[in-house]
Design an enzyme around this catalytic site. Sequence first.
Site, PDB file in Angstrom:
ATOM      1  N   SER A 183       0.794  -1.227   0.000  1.00 36.74           N
ATOM      2  CA  SER A 183       0.000   0.000   0.000  1.00 36.74           C
ATOM      3  C   SER A 183       0.825   1.275   0.000  1.00 36.74           C
ATOM      4  O   SER A 183       0.337   2.311  -0.414  1.00 36.74           O
ATOM      5  CB  SER A 183      -0.982   0.000   1.173  1.00 36.74           C
ATOM      6  OG  SER A 183      -0.338  -0.369   2.372  1.00 36.74           O
ATOM      7  N   HIS A 211      -5.275  -3.900  -2.899  1.00 40.33           N
ATOM      8  CA  HIS A 211      -4.960  -2.935  -3.966  1.00 40.33           C
ATOM      9  C   HIS A 211      -4.828  -3.592  -5.335  1.00 40.33           C
ATOM     10  O   HIS A 211      -4.430  -2.937  -6.293  1.00 40.33           O
ATOM     11  CB  HIS A 211      -3.679  -2.174  -3.637  1.00 40.33           C
ATOM     12  CG  HIS A 211      -3.772  -1.378  -2.380  1.00 40.33           C
ATOM     13  ND1 HIS A 211      -4.398  -0.148  -2.315  1.00 40.33           N
ATOM     14  CD2 HIS A 211      -3.352  -1.646  -1.120  1.00 40.33           C
ATOM     15  CE1 HIS A 211      -4.328   0.306  -1.071  1.00 40.33           C
ATOM     16  NE2 HIS A 211      -3.714  -0.584  -0.320  1.00 40.33           N
ATOM     17  N   LYS A 243     -12.198   0.014  -1.490  1.00 40.23           N
ATOM     18  CA  LYS A 243     -11.280   0.644  -2.449  1.00 40.23           C
ATOM     19  C   LYS A 243     -11.902   0.567  -3.848  1.00 40.23           C
ATOM     20  O   LYS A 243     -12.859   1.268  -4.103  1.00 40.23           O
ATOM     21  CB  LYS A 243      -9.891   0.025  -2.300  1.00 40.23           C
ATOM     22  CG  LYS A 243      -9.299   0.491  -0.959  1.00 40.23           C
ATOM     23  CD  LYS A 243      -8.017  -0.136  -0.526  1.00 40.23           C
ATOM     24  CE  LYS A 243      -7.627   0.470   0.831  1.00 40.23           C
ATOM     25  NZ  LYS A 243      -6.848  -0.406   1.684  1.00 40.23           N
TER      26      LYS A 243
HETATM   27  C1  LIG Z   1      -6.935  -0.613   3.189  1.00 39.14           C
HETATM   28  C2  LIG Z   1      -6.292  -1.909   3.498  1.00 39.14           C
HETATM   29  C3  LIG Z   1      -6.835  -2.782   4.444  1.00 39.14           C
HETATM   30  C4  LIG Z   1      -7.977  -2.389   5.325  1.00 39.14           C
HETATM   31  O1  LIG Z   1      -9.184  -2.420   4.663  1.00 39.14           O
HETATM   32  P1  LIG Z   1     -10.375  -1.532   5.239  1.00 39.14           P
HETATM   33  O2  LIG Z   1     -11.580  -2.091   4.601  1.00 39.14           O
HETATM   34  O3  LIG Z   1     -10.068  -0.130   4.857  1.00 39.14           O
HETATM   35  O4  LIG Z   1     -10.358  -1.722   6.735  1.00 39.14           O
HETATM   36  C5  LIG Z   1      -6.258  -4.025   4.588  1.00 39.14           C
HETATM   37  N1  LIG Z   1      -5.166  -4.379   3.885  1.00 39.14           N
HETATM   38  C6  LIG Z   1      -4.599  -3.545   2.993  1.00 39.14           C
HETATM   39  C7  LIG Z   1      -3.395  -4.002   2.240  1.00 39.14           C
HETATM   40  C8  LIG Z   1      -5.128  -2.284   2.783  1.00 39.14           C
HETATM   41  O5  LIG Z   1      -4.549  -1.443   1.934  1.00 39.14           O
END
Ligand SMILES: *Cc1c(COP(=O)(O)O)cnc(C)c1O
Length: 399
Positions: A183, A211, A243
């Site tokens: 990330s 991602h 996302k």
């Molecule tokens: C954003 C993210 C999460 C968390 O997900 P949420 O639904 O925002 O709690 C978990 N793992 C990764 C790699 C992320 O980028």
Amino acid sequence: MSASLKAMARERLAAIDAAGRRRRRRVITGGHGVALAADDAACINFCNNDYLGLATDPRLADALATAAGRVGTGSAASQMVTGHNAEHAGLEADLADWLGREAALVFSTGYAANLGAITSLVGKADHVIADARNHASLIDGTRLSGAAKHIYAHADLADAETRLAGVAGQPGHRLLVTDSVFSMDGYTAPLAGLAEHARAHDAWLLVDDAHGLGLFGPGGAGRVAEAGLDSARVPVLTGTLGKSVGAAGAFVAGDADVIELILQQARSLIFSTAMPPAVAAAARRGVELSRAADDRRAHVHGLIARFRTRLAQASVPLAASDSPIQPVVVGEEAAALDLSARLAERGYLVGAIRPPTVAPGTSRLRVTLTAAHTPEQVDGLCEALVAAWQQTPAARQAS
Ligand SMILES: *Cc1c(COP(=O)(O)O)cnc(C)c1O
């Protein structure tokens, strides 16, 4: 007598201030699209994870509103009590179908999904082999599980194999845990190689495709799908619906027995109110649109190439990333903050990422590109970024 809580809070906040690390939330008035009003100033948002531009898509909003009109807002209980709605069940079936897994289990957040998955599958007698730059939710899940931790150098296949070999003969289970696309640097883990090593050393592989989902692979099914890794290779697949999918919530997907075990064991699901069913309805629409979004995927990958070409022409160092996460590493915290402030003056919102989120000396701007951006907006950002970059200590040193 213990010091007052307020005094303790003030003291620790003063230390955070002294380190220049107080974070502040912007107030966004209106929607969370690309054109934002942040603290009432208009700007173009280059720091969100809405990769397909679905977070403000009226079709998702309609799905949410229609379902809310029918079933209300709250789910009113844990999934295990009376919180599991037909919308949730439908979403789980849709996710399993998309990802080529027997089953999927929906959680309220990705953080909760990773905590739940890891703590359900391993415990004190077991081993977690983990990438040094895994997401905080994977790190916290590992800690909470009590399993022995074996950290390998970031995306380093040889080191991962060494760690796996080191615990191969020991009692207990082995779980290899990694992000797909990291990330903070946009780099993609060597998934096929990791799967190979996991198999050779009798370990299970958990991949968090937060991602990768929506962006890569057939029908946007993610990095794991793109690498052709089925549930025999990647038995535990997690991802978020907040996302690319444009909604909220998250999932763990895998073989039906594995998912059933996680349902029975995951405290972050059992002791938590279920996601609102209307959000599940919006996520279902988001999944449907993500699967069909080849045009949006082509657009965002075109923007990524455009951004990288513009920056390379101006000798701004690029990260090894083919994902929408395009960091510009500047080194010192102050330089990253300064760069971010200069872009904000020109109306571009780009986050500066600093320790402890990244290692000291690797502070960076984290640009994210989405299908909702136009080529003109990306060109405008590049122009402002190149101008600001040339003022940084790192650029002056290089020239
Ligand atoms: C954003 C993210 C999460 C968390 O997900 P949420 O639904 O925002 O709690 C978990 N793992 C990764 C790699 C992320 O980028």
